[in-house]
Enzyme design. Sequence first.
Site, PDB file in Angstrom:
ATOM      1  N   LYS A   1      11.072   7.587  -4.825  1.00 28.40           N
ATOM      2  CA  LYS A   1      10.869   8.302  -3.548  1.00 28.40           C
ATOM      3  C   LYS A   1      10.047   7.354  -2.669  1.00 28.40           C
ATOM      4  O   LYS A   1       8.837   7.276  -2.788  1.00 28.40           O
ATOM      5  CB  LYS A   1      10.109   9.602  -3.811  1.00 28.40           C
ATOM      6  CG  LYS A   1      10.335  10.707  -2.800  1.00 28.40           C
ATOM      7  CD  LYS A   1      10.052  10.360  -1.368  1.00 28.40           C
ATOM      8  CE  LYS A   1       8.581  10.476  -1.002  1.00 28.40           C
ATOM      9  NZ  LYS A   1       8.307   9.972   0.373  1.00 28.40           N
TER      10      LYS A   1
ATOM     11  N   GLU B   1      -2.417   4.069  -8.188  1.00 28.86           N
ATOM     12  CA  GLU B   1      -2.958   2.914  -7.450  1.00 28.86           C
ATOM     13  C   GLU B   1      -3.327   3.439  -6.073  1.00 28.86           C
ATOM     14  O   GLU B   1      -2.435   3.755  -5.273  1.00 28.86           O
ATOM     15  CB  GLU B   1      -1.903   1.809  -7.318  1.00 28.86           C
ATOM     16  CG  GLU B   1      -1.253   1.375  -8.619  1.00 28.86           C
ATOM     17  CD  GLU B   1      -2.135   0.453  -9.443  1.00 28.86           C
ATOM     18  OE1 GLU B   1      -3.307   0.246  -9.069  1.00 28.86           O
ATOM     19  OE2 GLU B   1      -1.667  -0.029 -10.472  1.00 28.86           O
TER      20      GLU B   1
ATOM     21  N   CYS C   1      -3.951  -2.724   0.577  1.00 30.76           N
ATOM     22  CA  CYS C   1      -4.900  -1.950  -0.235  1.00 30.76           C
ATOM     23  C   CYS C   1      -6.090  -2.797  -0.650  1.00 30.76           C
ATOM     24  O   CYS C   1      -7.205  -2.300  -0.751  1.00 30.76           O
ATOM     25  CB  CYS C   1      -4.198  -1.378  -1.457  1.00 30.76           C
ATOM     26  SG  CYS C   1      -3.389  -2.622  -2.458  1.00 30.76           S
TER      27      CYS C   1
ATOM     28  N   GLU D   1     -11.734   3.999   4.399  1.00 33.77           N
ATOM     29  CA  GLU D   1     -10.601   3.071   4.496  1.00 33.77           C
ATOM     30  C   GLU D   1      -9.916   3.250   5.852  1.00 33.77           C
ATOM     31  O   GLU D   1      -9.490   4.350   6.192  1.00 33.77           O
ATOM     32  CB  GLU D   1      -9.596   3.339   3.371  1.00 33.77           C
ATOM     33  CG  GLU D   1      -8.453   2.344   3.383  1.00 33.77           C
ATOM     34  CD  GLU D   1      -7.403   2.609   2.309  1.00 33.77           C
ATOM     35  OE1 GLU D   1      -7.009   3.776   2.125  1.00 33.77           O
ATOM     36  OE2 GLU D   1      -6.972   1.633   1.652  1.00 33.77           O
TER      37      GLU D   1
HETATM   38  P1  NAD Z   1       0.294   8.289   1.223  1.00 26.06           P
HETATM   39  O1  NAD Z   1      -0.583   8.756   0.128  1.00 26.06           O
HETATM   40  O2  NAD Z   1       0.274   9.022   2.503  1.00 26.06           O
HETATM   41  O3  NAD Z   1       1.835   8.271   0.767  1.00 26.06           O
HETATM   42  C1  NAD Z   1       2.278   7.536  -0.341  1.00 26.06           C
HETATM   43  C2  NAD Z   1       3.545   8.157  -0.881  1.00 26.06           C
HETATM   44  O4  NAD Z   1       3.244   9.457  -1.396  1.00 26.06           O
HETATM   45  C3  NAD Z   1       4.633   8.368   0.162  1.00 26.06           C
HETATM   46  O5  NAD Z   1       5.905   8.114  -0.401  1.00 26.06           O
HETATM   47  C4  NAD Z   1       4.495   9.842   0.502  1.00 26.06           C
HETATM   48  O6  NAD Z   1       5.692  10.422   0.975  1.00 26.06           O
HETATM   49  C5  NAD Z   1       4.134  10.407  -0.856  1.00 26.06           C
HETATM   50  N1  NAD Z   1       3.439  11.707  -0.823  1.00 26.06           N
HETATM   51  C6  NAD Z   1       2.632  12.203   0.137  1.00 26.06           C
HETATM   52  N2  NAD Z   1       2.199  13.436  -0.207  1.00 26.06           N
HETATM   53  C7  NAD Z   1       2.742  13.722  -1.412  1.00 26.06           C
HETATM   54  C8  NAD Z   1       2.667  14.831  -2.296  1.00 26.06           C
HETATM   55  N3  NAD Z   1       1.935  15.913  -1.994  1.00 26.06           N
HETATM   56  N4  NAD Z   1       3.349  14.791  -3.453  1.00 26.06           N
HETATM   57  C9  NAD Z   1       4.078  13.696  -3.780  1.00 26.06           C
HETATM   58  N5  NAD Z   1       4.203  12.618  -2.976  1.00 26.06           N
HETATM   59  C10 NAD Z   1       3.534  12.625  -1.811  1.00 26.06           C
HETATM   60  O7  NAD Z   1      -0.062   6.749   1.415  1.00 26.06           O
HETATM   61  P2  NAD Z   1       0.469   5.773   2.548  1.00 26.06           P
HETATM   62  O8  NAD Z   1      -0.207   6.160   3.832  1.00 26.06           O
HETATM   63  O9  NAD Z   1       1.952   5.712   2.477  1.00 26.06           O
HETATM   64  O10 NAD Z   1      -0.087   4.370   2.037  1.00 26.06           O
HETATM   65  C11 NAD Z   1      -1.325   3.848   2.361  1.00 26.06           C
HETATM   66  C12 NAD Z   1      -2.306   4.049   1.213  1.00 26.06           C
HETATM   67  O11 NAD Z   1      -1.812   3.429   0.034  1.00 26.06           O
HETATM   68  C13 NAD Z   1      -3.650   3.400   1.468  1.00 26.06           C
HETATM   69  O12 NAD Z   1      -4.673   4.270   1.060  1.00 26.06           O
HETATM   70  C14 NAD Z   1      -3.630   2.171   0.564  1.00 26.06           C
HETATM   71  O13 NAD Z   1      -4.881   1.674   0.161  1.00 26.06           O
HETATM   72  C15 NAD Z   1      -2.844   2.678  -0.596  1.00 26.06           C
HETATM   73  N6  NAD Z   1      -2.277   1.569  -1.353  1.00 26.06           N
HETATM   74  C16 NAD Z   1      -2.805   1.308  -2.585  1.00 26.06           C
HETATM   75  C17 NAD Z   1      -2.332   0.233  -3.324  1.00 26.06           C
HETATM   76  C18 NAD Z   1      -2.893  -0.074  -4.683  1.00 26.06           C
HETATM   77  O14 NAD Z   1      -2.235  -0.781  -5.423  1.00 26.06           O
HETATM   78  N7  NAD Z   1      -4.055   0.419  -5.040  1.00 26.06           N
HETATM   79  C19 NAD Z   1      -1.293  -0.556  -2.805  1.00 26.06           C
HETATM   80  C20 NAD Z   1      -0.779  -0.252  -1.546  1.00 26.06           C
HETATM   81  C21 NAD Z   1      -1.278   0.829  -0.829  1.00 26.06           C
END
Ligand code: NAD
Length: 510
Positions: A191, A266, A300, A398
């Site tokens: 997804k 992550e 991230c 962040e």
């Molecule tokens: P997000 O949490 O908004 O979304 C991530 C994914 O989760 C998307 O596909 C979204 O559709 C899905 N999602 C959202 N709500 C959900 C739910 N209730 N149930 C299941 N899936 C759901 O994150 P984002 O804004 O897409 O990404 C940015 C974030 O990701 C930042 O906080 C960044 O630090 C983090 N990030 C972490 C790493 C790591 O390896 N630690 C790497 C890249 C990004």
Amino acid sequence: MTDTFVTAATRRVPEGLPTSIRHYIDGAFVDSVGGGTFEVLDPATNEPYLSAAAGKQADVDAAVAAARRAFTDGAWPRLRARDRSRVLHRIADIVESRDARLAELESFDSGLPITQALGQARRAAENFRFFADLIVAQVDDAFKVPGRQINYVNRKPIGVAGLITPWNTPFMLESWKLAPALATGNTVVLKPAEFTPLSAQLWAGIFEEAGLPQGVFNLVNGLGEEAGDALVKHPDVPLISFTGESRTGQIIFGNAAPYLKGLSMELGGKSPAIVFADADLATAIDATIFGVFSLNGERCTAGSRILVQREIYDEFVERYAAQASRVVVGDPQDPKTEVGALVHPEHYEKVMRYIEIGKTEGRLVAGGGRPEGFPTGNYVAPTVFADVRPEARIFQEEIFGPVVAITPFDTDEEALALANGVKYGLAAYVWTTDLTRAHNFAQSIEAGMVWLNSNNERDLRTPFGGVKASGLGHEGGYRSIDFYTHQQAVHVSLGKPHNPTFGKAATSAH
Ligand code: NAD
């Protein structure tokens, strides 16, 4: 800067850009069962350019059923590691051969500068190559109890892995999950993030061409709260690998709890870069500029807090601000661009709000808003705040954009307290020529990954993951293999079984 002005009319549009995308379930592209779609915006203009199928429960059910069939009845989980490895190497070859096209599409969809998107496409290929190699070199433990037992580990794929990914480096982060999940013989439902669904679509053709059996890879587009949520709550999905915000991770953790799923999380970061007075200043400045402004700051592991020792603080801030002001903001598709457009207007608004908060919390020394010559699109000037106090929101939270907070310190102890004084613990970067200090600092810092005198250069064999609010569990190298497999212990008796005898007491008289 007005010559780089980007409008819908001047935007470089990749040839053959699709206008709609669908799910990919059981080897076929399909619309949503309910026919729903959502719009995807071009980050450089905020014009909608793509309509994507919006997956809901019924679509996730179909994808999981296909993946489940491929797992229980199909060849993939039963293949020899070498045969799976061959398919994975072919996937890597195909990704490498299409890196320019992948970069073009990824850059258009996400707003990432094209040169950096190209690096991410190559890294995606490398992820497949790495796990293709690792899986054939995989050994498992065997234990001997002389004369009594031989015991061994029977490693098995788990089933249908649910992979939920963010928008910041979409294709690469998908490969980071797909490669180990597939290498170990699982089947998957991906997804991808709703802001950036374009490149995920390409996996279907790549996998078909490489010979991945039908039903092993399934893709459902859609919103997190709908498609993502349905995947997390699906009883036939025993594993969820999630990358995204810490808050979303908490929600998923709660939703997966009744099913006792395997979870890899992550999450977010607010990583410190600590620059001691004895560091090579020019190198530290280059690295910390790259560390927060590469990938538009949507990284991230960005070093978004820079802690600088007092003796060099003023010089550092002055040189840093001057260099940050020269970072080239531009059309993501232009190879000269160093910072492109943020992914989406919602995210742009969030970053802009933090910049306004920053103006009340620190001393603005570079950037501070929309760059000149970019009246539309999600463009943000590389922004630097100095003299930021540790309780400031821009120090603690962040931002995930091209915004950095610089804070002075005097002693090693103070630097450590500042470095550890946030809820996150993903990465840390230390700049010093004192080896003893560097190692001691690395050992005490609350971060999943530490780089000493280095930018974020990954060795794929090392663990990847955060502590505190930055994550749960580790992937990377053998840790990914562990996450995606059961390790069943098989005990074999050698000779006479060692049986304490029950029920042989003298018969009682009755
Ligand atoms: P997000 O949490 O908004 O979304 C991530 C994914 O989760 C998307 O596909 C979204 O559709 C899905 N999602 C959202 N709500 C959900 C739910 N209730 N149930 C299941 N899936 C759901 O994150 P984002 O804004 O897409 O990404 C940015 C974030 O990701 C930042 O906080 C960044 O630090 C983090 N990030 C972490 C790493 C790591 O390896 N630690 C790497 C890249 C990004």
